[in-house]
Design a protein around this motif. Sequence first.
Motif, short mmCIF file in Angstrom:
data_model
loop_
_atom_site.label_atom_id
_atom_site.label_comp_id
_atom_site.label_asym_id
_atom_site.label_seq_id
_atom_site.Cartn_x
_atom_site.Cartn_y
_atom_site.Cartn_z
N ALA A 26 26.17 -31.40 91.44
CA ALA A 26 25.87 -32.33 92.52
C ALA A 26 26.19 -33.76 92.09
O ALA A 26 26.32 -34.05 90.91
CB ALA A 26 24.39 -32.23 92.90
N SER A 27 26.33 -34.63 93.06
CA SER A 27 26.53 -36.05 92.76
C SER A 27 25.55 -36.87 93.60
O SER A 27 25.31 -36.56 94.76
CB SER A 27 27.97 -36.48 93.07
OG SER A 27 28.27 -36.27 94.44
N LYS A 28 24.96 -37.87 92.95
CA LYS A 28 24.01 -38.75 93.63
C LYS A 28 22.90 -37.95 94.31
O LYS A 28 22.56 -38.18 95.47
CB LYS A 28 24.74 -39.64 94.64
CG LYS A 28 25.79 -40.55 94.03
CD LYS A 28 26.49 -41.38 95.08
CE LYS A 28 27.56 -42.27 94.46
NZ LYS A 28 28.28 -43.07 95.48
N ASP A 29 22.34 -37.00 93.58
CA ASP A 29 21.28 -36.17 94.12
C ASP A 29 19.98 -36.51 93.41
O ASP A 29 19.96 -36.70 92.20
CB ASP A 29 21.62 -34.69 93.90
CG ASP A 29 20.75 -33.77 94.74
OD1 ASP A 29 19.53 -33.70 94.47
OD2 ASP A 29 21.28 -33.13 95.67
N PRO A 30 18.87 -36.64 94.13
CA PRO A 30 17.60 -36.97 93.48
C PRO A 30 17.11 -35.89 92.51
O PRO A 30 16.30 -36.17 91.64
CB PRO A 30 16.63 -37.15 94.65
CG PRO A 30 17.25 -36.40 95.78
CD PRO A 30 18.72 -36.55 95.59
N ARG A 31 17.63 -34.68 92.68
CA ARG A 31 17.27 -33.60 91.75
C ARG A 31 18.20 -33.72 90.54
O ARG A 31 19.28 -33.14 90.50
CB ARG A 31 17.42 -32.25 92.44
CG ARG A 31 16.51 -32.09 93.64
CD ARG A 31 16.94 -30.96 94.54
NE ARG A 31 18.25 -31.21 95.16
CZ ARG A 31 18.79 -30.41 96.07
NH1 ARG A 31 18.15 -29.32 96.47
NH2 ARG A 31 19.97 -30.69 96.59
N GLU A 32 17.77 -34.48 89.55
CA GLU A 32 18.64 -34.92 88.47
C GLU A 32 19.38 -33.79 87.76
O GLU A 32 20.58 -33.88 87.50
CB GLU A 32 17.83 -35.70 87.43
CG GLU A 32 18.68 -36.22 86.28
CD GLU A 32 17.85 -36.89 85.20
OE1 GLU A 32 18.44 -37.45 84.27
OE2 GLU A 32 16.61 -36.83 85.29
N MET A 33 18.70 -32.71 87.43
CA MET A 33 19.29 -31.68 86.58
C MET A 33 20.50 -30.99 87.20
O MET A 33 21.36 -30.48 86.48
CB MET A 33 18.24 -30.64 86.21
CG MET A 33 17.27 -31.12 85.14
SD MET A 33 18.13 -31.44 83.57
CE MET A 33 16.88 -32.40 82.71
N ILE A 34 20.59 -30.95 88.53
CA ILE A 34 21.73 -30.26 89.12
C ILE A 34 22.99 -31.15 89.17
O ILE A 34 24.00 -30.76 89.74
CB ILE A 34 21.40 -29.71 90.53
CG1 ILE A 34 21.13 -30.83 91.53
CG2 ILE A 34 20.21 -28.77 90.45
CD1 ILE A 34 20.97 -30.32 92.96
N GLN A 35 22.92 -32.31 88.54
CA GLN A 35 24.11 -33.15 88.41
C GLN A 35 24.87 -32.84 87.12
O GLN A 35 25.93 -33.41 86.87
CB GLN A 35 23.72 -34.62 88.41
CG GLN A 35 23.00 -35.08 89.67
CD GLN A 35 22.64 -36.55 89.63
OE1 GLN A 35 23.48 -37.40 89.38
NE2 GLN A 35 21.37 -36.84 89.85
N TYR A 36 24.36 -31.91 86.30
CA TYR A 36 24.90 -31.69 84.97
C TYR A 36 25.33 -30.24 84.76
O TYR A 36 25.05 -29.36 85.56
CB TYR A 36 23.86 -32.07 83.92
CG TYR A 36 23.21 -33.41 84.16
CD1 TYR A 36 23.99 -34.55 84.41
CD2 TYR A 36 21.82 -33.55 84.18
CE1 TYR A 36 23.40 -35.78 84.64
CE2 TYR A 36 21.22 -34.79 84.40
CZ TYR A 36 22.01 -35.89 84.65
OH TYR A 36 21.43 -37.11 84.89
N VAL A 37 26.01 -30.01 83.63
CA VAL A 37 26.47 -28.68 83.22
C VAL A 37 25.58 -28.20 82.07
O VAL A 37 25.30 -28.96 81.14
CB VAL A 37 27.94 -28.72 82.77
CG1 VAL A 37 28.36 -27.37 82.19
CG2 VAL A 37 28.85 -29.11 83.93
N CYS A 38 25.17 -26.95 82.13
CA CYS A 38 24.34 -26.38 81.07
C CYS A 38 25.17 -25.45 80.19
O CYS A 38 25.87 -24.56 80.68
CB CYS A 38 23.17 -25.61 81.69
SG CYS A 38 22.06 -24.88 80.47
N ILE A 39 25.10 -25.68 78.88
CA ILE A 39 25.71 -24.80 77.89
C ILE A 39 24.57 -24.18 77.08
O ILE A 39 23.85 -24.89 76.39
CB ILE A 39 26.66 -25.56 76.95
CG1 ILE A 39 27.75 -26.28 77.76
CG2 ILE A 39 27.29 -24.62 75.93
CD1 ILE A 39 28.61 -27.21 76.92
#
Length: 213
Positions: A26-39
């Motif tokens: 996501a971009s510019k989303d208040p739910r911070e964690m879904i703006q990133y990639v998890c490894i």
Amino acid sequence: MAGKKNKPNNFVVDGRLMRAAQACTASKDPREMIQYVCISKDGFVSATNGAVAFRAAMKDLEMFSGVDQQHIIDFHAKIPTWAEQIEFEWTDDRTGIARVTSMDEKKKDRLVGFESIEETEENRFPNIARVIDSTPPKNTKRVGISAGDMTFAGKVFGSAANLMMELHGSNGNMMFTPLGRWEMYDAKLVISSQSMLDIEDDDPVSTFGAHDD
């Protein structure tokens, strides 16, 4: 005074998976964690924007090595479509430089800065594994899907990819499995058919919610 944290191990991952995952953030989303990639340390790359989710395995790939803990990565730039391999080199315990490379001699290596984001009790990365549900729904004849979300299959796997689509979960989420060269990654893309981002460990089937473009 807290002691200085050790730098994580440097590691290498497949560039195709990283680019595909980044396309689902996501971009510019208040739910911070879904703006990133998890490894994850068990060898999976995953991402979600709240409406679509991507997860692929790299644990059996020869290049996968060195990941000693889970990392939630905030890239400071887009991963190029020609990326074949990404070398993560840490400068301290939270930040580093990713070297993006290709076998094509015409492509020059690209350096992309990144930061590892720390989870908190209130702000955790969604459990994507629970979304990849193996039980098809019963009597699901129609599902409602955003036209914009449908374009993610091409963004993630490329417009020339051949895909198998199935309805999964009690709400009829659409699961795309790419064929051909993607099969080695056991990659999955799930598009939600309803609007909730409520991924709880005790949910029988997790779903995502609507997101802002």
